[in-house]
Motif scaffolding. Structure first.
Motif, PDB file in Angstrom:
ATOM      1  N   GLU A   1       0.843  -1.202   0.000  1.00 13.99           N
ATOM      2  CA  GLU A   1       0.000   0.000   0.000  1.00 13.99           C
ATOM      3  C   GLU A   1       0.878   1.253   0.000  1.00 13.99           C
ATOM      4  O   GLU A   1       0.579   2.226  -0.695  1.00 13.99           O
ATOM      5  N   LYS A   2       1.946   1.221   0.777  1.00 14.52           N
ATOM      6  CA  LYS A   2       2.852   2.369   0.831  1.00 14.52           C
ATOM      7  C   LYS A   2       3.496   2.614  -0.527  1.00 14.52           C
ATOM      8  O   LYS A   2       3.587   3.760  -0.992  1.00 14.52           O
ATOM      9  N   LYS A   3       3.943   1.540  -1.185  1.00 10.67           N
ATOM     10  CA  LYS A   3       4.549   1.687  -2.511  1.00 10.67           C
ATOM     11  C   LYS A   3       3.515   2.113  -3.541  1.00 10.67           C
ATOM     12  O   LYS A   3       3.851   2.777  -4.533  1.00 10.67           O
ATOM     13  N   SER A   4       2.268   1.732  -3.315  1.00  9.22           N
ATOM     14  CA  SER A   4       1.203   2.097  -4.239  1.00  9.22           C
ATOM     15  C   SER A   4       0.990   3.599  -4.278  1.00  9.22           C
ATOM     16  O   SER A   4       0.576   4.150  -5.313  1.00  9.22           O
ATOM     17  N   THR A   5       1.268   4.278  -3.173  1.00  4.75           N
ATOM     18  CA  THR A   5       1.051   5.725  -3.100  1.00  4.75           C
ATOM     19  C   THR A   5       1.865   6.448  -4.160  1.00  4.75           C
ATOM     20  O   THR A   5       1.348   7.314  -4.882  1.00  4.75           O
ATOM     21  N   LEU A   6       3.150   6.098  -4.284  1.00  5.89           N
ATOM     22  CA  LEU A   6       4.003   6.734  -5.295  1.00  5.89           C
ATOM     23  C   LEU A   6       3.503   6.411  -6.688  1.00  5.89           C
ATOM     24  O   LEU A   6       3.468   7.294  -7.564  1.00  5.89           O
ATOM     25  N   ILE A   7       3.102   5.170  -6.920  1.00  6.38           N
ATOM     26  CA  ILE A   7       2.613   4.775  -8.247  1.00  6.38           C
ATOM     27  C   ILE A   7       1.378   5.587  -8.617  1.00  6.38           C
ATOM     28  O   ILE A   7       1.254   6.089  -9.745  1.00  6.38           O
ATOM     29  N   LEU A   8       0.465   5.741  -7.695  1.00  2.00           N
ATOM     30  CA  LEU A   8      -0.767   6.493  -7.959  1.00  2.00           C
ATOM     31  C   LEU A   8      -0.460   7.969  -8.225  1.00  2.00           C
ATOM     32  O   LEU A   8      -1.098   8.599  -9.082  1.00  2.00           O
ATOM     33  N   GLU A   9       0.524   8.514  -7.521  1.00  2.00           N
ATOM     34  CA  GLU A   9       0.918   9.903  -7.764  1.00  2.00           C
ATOM     35  C   GLU A   9       1.510  10.060  -9.160  1.00  2.00           C
ATOM     36  O   GLU A   9       1.200  11.023  -9.880  1.00  2.00           O
ATOM     37  N   LEU A  10       2.357   9.110  -9.553  1.00  2.00           N
ATOM     38  CA  LEU A  10       2.961   9.167 -10.887  1.00  2.00           C
ATOM     39  C   LEU A  10       1.906   8.979 -11.975  1.00  2.00           C
ATOM     40  O   LEU A  10       1.987   9.600 -13.044  1.00  2.00           O
ATOM     41  N   LEU A  11       0.930   8.118 -11.711  1.00  2.00           N
ATOM     42  CA  LEU A  11      -0.160   7.940 -12.685  1.00  2.00           C
ATOM     43  C   LEU A  11      -0.942   9.231 -12.884  1.00  2.00           C
ATOM     44  O   LEU A  11      -1.294   9.597 -14.008  1.00  2.00           O
ATOM     45  N   GLU A  12      -1.191   9.926 -11.797  1.00  2.00           N
ATOM     46  CA  GLU A  12      -1.923  11.191 -11.898  1.00  2.00           C
ATOM     47  C   GLU A  12      -1.120  12.218 -12.691  1.00  2.00           C
ATOM     48  O   GLU A  12      -1.667  12.938 -13.530  1.00  2.00           O
ATOM     49  N   ASP A  13       0.191  12.259 -12.442  1.00  2.00           N
ATOM     50  CA  ASP A  13       1.049  13.210 -13.153  1.00  2.00           C
ATOM     51  C   ASP A  13       1.153  12.904 -14.641  1.00  2.00           C
ATOM     52  O   ASP A  13       1.392  13.801 -15.451  1.00  2.00           O
ATOM     53  N   SER A  14       0.990  11.618 -15.003  1.00  2.00           N
ATOM     54  CA  SER A  14       1.187  11.206 -16.405  1.00  2.00           C
ATOM     55  C   SER A  14      -0.122  10.917 -17.131  1.00  2.00           C
ATOM     56  O   SER A  14      -0.107  10.281 -18.183  1.00  2.00           O
ATOM     57  N   ALA A  15      -1.247  11.361 -16.556  1.00  2.00           N
ATOM     58  CA  ALA A  15      -2.560  11.123 -17.166  1.00  2.00           C
ATOM     59  C   ALA A  15      -2.797   9.625 -17.372  1.00  2.00           C
ATOM     60  O   ALA A  15      -3.237   9.180 -18.432  1.00  2.00           O
ATOM     61  N   ASN A  16      -2.474   8.836 -16.346  1.00  2.00           N
ATOM     62  CA  ASN A  16      -2.695   7.383 -16.355  1.00  2.00           C
ATOM     63  C   ASN A  16      -1.941   6.647 -17.460  1.00  2.00           C
ATOM     64  O   ASN A  16      -2.446   5.673 -18.019  1.00  2.00           O
ATOM     65  N   ASN A  17      -0.741   7.106 -17.751  1.00  2.00           N
ATOM     66  CA  ASN A  17       0.111   6.427 -18.724  1.00  2.00           C
ATOM     67  C   ASN A  17       0.945   5.380 -17.986  1.00  2.00           C
ATOM     68  O   ASN A  17       1.996   5.676 -17.410  1.00  2.00           O
ATOM     69  N   TRP A  18       0.456   4.141 -17.995  1.00  2.00           N
ATOM     70  CA  TRP A  18       1.114   3.072 -17.245  1.00  2.00           C
ATOM     71  C   TRP A  18       2.529   2.802 -17.748  1.00  2.00           C
ATOM     72  O   TRP A  18       3.439   2.525 -16.951  1.00  2.00           O
ATOM     73  N   GLU A  19       2.735   2.868 -19.051  1.00  2.00           N
ATOM     74  CA  GLU A  19       4.069   2.645 -19.608  1.00  2.00           C
ATOM     75  C   GLU A  19       5.047   3.698 -19.094  1.00  2.00           C
ATOM     76  O   GLU A  19       6.187   3.384 -18.746  1.00  2.00           O
ATOM     77  N   ALA A  20       4.598   4.956 -19.027  1.00  2.00           N
ATOM     78  CA  ALA A  20       5.470   6.032 -18.551  1.00  2.00           C
ATOM     79  C   ALA A  20       5.809   5.845 -17.079  1.00  2.00           C
ATOM     80  O   ALA A  20       6.953   6.073 -16.662  1.00  2.00           O
TER      81      ALA A  20
END
Length: 426
Positions: free
Chosen positions: A160-179
């Motif tokens: 869950e803790k690691k998920s926080t960074l992933i979710l933040e990066l997804l928001e910054d990249s408009a949900n671009n999972w590859e990015a």
């Protein structure tokens, strides 16, 4: 004695609550302790339900070591405490009044707590004990069954803790999972020493630009080494000059800049972990896998991932660790131990977050995958192993890292399943 411990006693009713009386000798019947207010300001427990001398009360409960702490904390001037119906204290040393001058009923808790619980509490929180963690002398008493269940919960906490960074990066990249995968992989290719610097390099590259370069290994290498600042050094050689020329073209075409890119470090690193080598391996990974995220999601076994990440550097780096100096020829593949770290810190958390975003419950598959990876080797894991904690795989090691950082180091024993187990004498 601490307020945290008193809140623990109240929250979990760790006292004799069948024949309670207030300090004014009024009969007190406890119906609901209320909801623990952990994050917000105001009383410690909301919406408690009590009966005092036959009168039903609904409201808030405040907990202090001494009654006089009410005034030390200036609660008499805070309207948020106007609805306190009971003051729970260890020692009642002064009467506390509401704004309308009515006395707030007080429960002196020390009269109702068993001595053996206090003995276990003092043993667990012995400030004079010289020990690595608060419970290190008692930890061998904890059952393997309890530890196993707690490790699973701890590992989910870490995910869950690691998920926080992933979710933040997804928001910054408009949900671009590859990015997002590119950024996280970059960070972990840099390991502890250069992780932040590698992430800053990835952040300086629009993933759309990288995608346009993936058909040509030389372009990817020029992009990575150029943004890292390695092509600004004074050296010669056909490979270096080719990359430098290519980077000038890419920099002009895509308006690249290195603002915010952190400096890279070689000091005290093994040559196989030099940032030059890790960048060359990352470049090869993206050259061989144009749709890497899709391949990650569709891979489900450890062998699948070992195959996916079976990459080595380009030919130049087989006899170089830096641009300037030639070395003995040696293929520089990603080792299984390095791939294991990528799986633990990037791939499995990404799969976890992606599955949840698709409305799936990935816990069972994630546990199966992480349990097949060997545990990490570091001082935290070594110390827990010395305390006879079962550590057989990466799920266990990740769980114990979470335990040490989030609970042991913070002295949060009252929130820890092990601490509760020892306090309750189970």
């Amino acid at each position: 004695m601490t307020e945290d411990f008193l809140q623990y006693l109240w929250k979990y009713k760790k006292f004799g609550f069948t024949n309670l009386k207030t300090t004014k000798h009024e009969e007190l019947i406890l119906q609901q302790v209320g909801t623990h207010n952990v994050e917000n300001s105001g009383p410690d427990f909301f919406n408690a339900r009590l009966i005092i001398q036959g009168q039903k009360w609904a409201g808030n409960v405040e907990v202090h070591i001494k009654s006089s702490d009410w005034y030390v904390h200036n609660h008499e001037n805070d309207p948020a405490y106007d609805n306190v119906i009971l003051h729970v204290v260890w020692e009642d040393d002064v009467e506390v009044y509401r704004n309308d001058n009515s006395i707030i009923p007080t429960l002196q808790l020390k009269e109702y707590v068993k001595e053996e619980l206090l003995v276990r509490y003092k043993k667990l929180f012995d400030k004079n004990a010289q020990q690595w963690i608060s419970c290190d002398k008692q930890l061998p008493e904890v059952s393997d069954f309890m530890l196993s269940n707690w490790q699973e919960r701890l590992y989910l906490e870490r995910l869950e803790k690691k998920s926080t960074l992933i979710l933040e990066l997804l928001e910054d990249s408009a949900n671009n999972w590859e990015a997002v995968l590119f950024r996280l992989l970059s960070k972990n290719f840099g390991l502890k020493t250069n992780g932040i610097a590698f992430l800053s390099i990835a952040n300086s590259i629009d993933f759309a630009v990288l995608r346009k370069c993936t058909d040509h290994l030389g372009q990817i290498e020029a992009l990575f080494f150029g943004q890292a600042g390695f092509l600004e050094i004074n050296t010669e050689g056909e490979y270096f000059n080719t990359l430098k020329k290519e980077y000038r073209f890419l920099k002009n075409k895509f308006k690249l800049n290195t603002n915010g890119v952190e400096p890279l470090h070689f000091f005290r690193l093994r040559p196989s972990n030099f940032p030059t080598i890790r960048l060359a391996q990352l470049a090869m990974l993206y050259f061989k896998n144009h749709q890497l995220f899709s391949k990650v999601i569709n891979s489900n076994t450890i062998d699948d991932f070992y195959t996916l990440f079976n990459v080595e550097t380009s030919e130049f780096w087989q006899n170089h660790y830096t641009f300037e100096k030639e070395s003995k020829t040696r293929k520089k593949k990603l080792t299984k131990s390095f791939i294991d770290l990528l799986l633990i810190n990037t791939i499995i958390p990404m799969k976890f977050v992606y599955a949840r975003s698709m409305g799936q419950n990935p816990e069972e598959d994630i546990f199966e995958l992480i349990s097949k990876l060997p545990f990490e080797k570091n001082s935290i894991i070594s110390n827990f192993a010395d305390l006879k904690v079962p550590i057989e795989n990466a799920m266990h090691s990740q769980a114990m890292i979470q335990l040490k950082n989030t609970y042991c180091d913070q002295k949060a024993c009252l929130k820890c399943a092990i601490g509760n187990y020892l306090l309750n004498g189970e």
